[in-house]
Design a protein around this motif. Structure first.
Motif, PDB file in Angstrom:
ATOM      1  N   VAL A  49       9.077 -21.693 -20.410  1.00  0.00           N
ATOM      2  CA  VAL A  49      10.064 -21.430 -21.459  1.00  0.00           C
ATOM      3  C   VAL A  49      11.455 -21.725 -20.909  1.00  0.00           C
ATOM      4  O   VAL A  49      11.922 -21.046 -19.990  1.00  0.00           O
ATOM      5  CB  VAL A  49       9.986 -19.969 -21.947  1.00  0.00           C
ATOM      6  N   GLY A  50      12.112 -22.735 -21.445  1.00  0.00           N
ATOM      7  CA  GLY A  50      13.471 -23.039 -21.043  1.00  0.00           C
ATOM      8  C   GLY A  50      14.461 -22.056 -21.638  1.00  0.00           C
ATOM      9  O   GLY A  50      14.167 -21.365 -22.624  1.00  0.00           O
ATOM     10  N   GLY A  51      15.636 -21.974 -21.040  1.00  0.00           N
ATOM     11  CA  GLY A  51      16.656 -21.058 -21.529  1.00  0.00           C
ATOM     12  C   GLY A  51      18.050 -21.634 -21.371  1.00  0.00           C
ATOM     13  O   GLY A  51      18.293 -22.479 -20.502  1.00  0.00           O
ATOM     14  N   VAL A  52      18.966 -21.174 -22.226  1.00  0.00           N
ATOM     15  CA  VAL A  52      20.360 -21.609 -22.201  1.00  0.00           C
ATOM     16  C   VAL A  52      21.260 -20.384 -22.135  1.00  0.00           C
ATOM     17  O   VAL A  52      21.010 -19.381 -22.807  1.00  0.00           O
ATOM     18  CB  VAL A  52      20.712 -22.450 -23.442  1.00  0.00           C
ATOM     19  N   ALA A  53      22.304 -20.455 -21.316  1.00  0.00           N
ATOM     20  CA  ALA A  53      23.329 -19.414 -21.243  1.00  0.00           C
ATOM     21  C   ALA A  53      24.692 -20.072 -21.402  1.00  0.00           C
ATOM     22  O   ALA A  53      24.898 -21.210 -20.967  1.00  0.00           O
ATOM     23  CB  ALA A  53      23.252 -18.665 -19.915  1.00  0.00           C
ATOM     24  N   THR A  54      25.610 -19.352 -22.041  1.00  0.00           N
ATOM     25  CA  THR A  54      26.955 -19.886 -22.210  1.00  0.00           C
ATOM     26  C   THR A  54      27.962 -18.751 -22.108  1.00  0.00           C
ATOM     27  O   THR A  54      27.621 -17.583 -22.334  1.00  0.00           O
ATOM     28  CB  THR A  54      27.096 -20.601 -23.576  1.00  0.00           C
ATOM     29  N   HIS A  55      29.189 -19.090 -21.733  1.00  0.00           N
ATOM     30  CA  HIS A  55      30.240 -18.079 -21.632  1.00  0.00           C
ATOM     31  C   HIS A  55      31.583 -18.679 -22.009  1.00  0.00           C
ATOM     32  O   HIS A  55      31.814 -19.879 -21.876  1.00  0.00           O
ATOM     33  CB  HIS A  55      30.312 -17.485 -20.217  1.00  0.00           C
ATOM     34  N   LEU A  56      32.459 -17.809 -22.506  1.00  0.00           N
ATOM     35  CA  LEU A  56      33.829 -18.171 -22.841  1.00  0.00           C
ATOM     36  C   LEU A  56      34.727 -17.007 -22.453  1.00  0.00           C
ATOM     37  O   LEU A  56      34.541 -15.886 -22.933  1.00  0.00           O
ATOM     38  CB  LEU A  56      33.987 -18.462 -24.334  1.00  0.00           C
ATOM     39  N   ASP A  57      35.694 -17.249 -21.563  1.00  0.00           N
ATOM     40  CA  ASP A  57      36.656 -16.244 -21.124  1.00  0.00           C
ATOM     41  C   ASP A  57      38.056 -16.717 -21.486  1.00  0.00           C
ATOM     42  O   ASP A  57      38.415 -17.870 -21.238  1.00  0.00           O
ATOM     43  CB  ASP A  57      36.582 -16.028 -19.608  1.00  0.00           C
ATOM     44  N   LEU A  58      38.856 -15.802 -22.050  1.00  0.00           N
ATOM     45  CA  LEU A  58      40.245 -16.089 -22.378  1.00  0.00           C
ATOM     46  C   LEU A  58      41.140 -15.096 -21.663  1.00  0.00           C
ATOM     47  O   LEU A  58      40.814 -13.902 -21.582  1.00  0.00           O
ATOM     48  CB  LEU A  58      40.469 -15.994 -23.896  1.00  0.00           C
TER      49      LEU A  58
END
Length: 265
Positions: A126-135
């Motif tokens: 099972v593949g997976g994706v993670a993402t982030h955004l910091d301001l």
């Protein structure tokens, strides 16, 4: 951790690292008071080789090959899983930014998932994706984290109660939103953090006694102060709401408070 890094950033942006290490899937604090729900579904430590780059313009990337769990029926695993990561950071504007995305070819090697997989072999990749955004702007910051599986696990690897008496393969995901404010308390560096987190299909792994049990929702408030040069006192209160009984939970709330003393050496 035990690894070696080969790099010379004065002449090249590239580096190579090999050994037991935390890998670049997901963005999180290494030693928080309470791990976020997104950290639970992304923190990956393994024996791996990593080739990456750090550009002066803030662009970074990495490709990691890791020694993961073996597929059921195979005698060994080897370097048969990989993580690819790409991020960009720029703090030279009134509103600074850090954003990134990561892909893992098999989420069975995420620590909290792999720990609970029966027989330490997986049935379905099972593949997976993670993402982030910091301001960042002045003393304020805002962070967003998201991680998700791209397909359902086998019920043998990671199950979820869709309704009473019916289990199916889970497709776990989580999101976390946090805002922080840095300030001075009687001349000492201090910080407030407020966080809201949610998870989906992530309550249990196989229902074992040691299974990962994540709440459906979490709210937390933290405060930390650097009382001495290398000493930090921090406190956190959090409120978790369990999954409903329909999905194998209790529908109850759990409240916790923690105080931690950290000495940096």
């Amino acid at each position: 951790e035990a690894y070696v890094t080969i790099a010379n950033f004065k002449s090249s942006p590239f580096y190579f690292r090999a050994g037991q290490q935390y890998l670049p899937f997901g963005a999180y604090q290494r030693y928080p008071i309470s791990e976020t729900l997104t950290q639970e579904l992304s923190e990956t430590r393994a024996v791996a080789g990593e080739l990456g780059f750090n550009q002066a313009n803030g662009l970074t990337g990495a490709l990691s090959l890791l020694d993961g769990l073996a597929k059921t029926g195979r005698s060994g695993s080897g370097l048969d899983n990989f993580i690819a990561a790409l991020s960009y950071e720029n703090r030279n504007h009134p509103v600074g930014v850090n954003l990134g995305v990561e892909y893992i070819n098999n989420m069975a090697d995420v620590g909290s998932i792999g720990y609970n997989i029966r027989n330490k072999t997986y049935v379905t990749r099972v593949g997976g994706v993670a993402t982030h955004l910091d301001l960042f702007t002045g003393p304020f910051d805002f962070d967003m984290r998201y991680v998700t599986a791209l397909r359902r696990f086998s019920t043998t690897d990671f199950s979820y109660q869709a309704r009473p008496g019916h289990m199916h393969g889970a497709k776990p995901s989580a999101a976390a939103f946090e805002t922080g404010y840095a300030f001075q308390t009687y001349g000492h560096e201090s910080r407030f953090d407020l966080s809201y987190q949610v998870s989906r299909e992530s309550r249990n792994v196989n229902g074992s006694l040691t299974a990962m049990v994540l709440p459906r929702n979490r709210m937390s408030l933290g405060y930390g102060i650097q009382i001495l040069k290398n000493t930090i006192v921090a406190a956190e209160v959090r409120r978790d709401h369990d999954y409903s009984r329909t999905h194998g939970g209790t529908n109850k709330y759990d409240n916790a408070g923690t105080i931690r003393l950290t000495v940096l050496v």
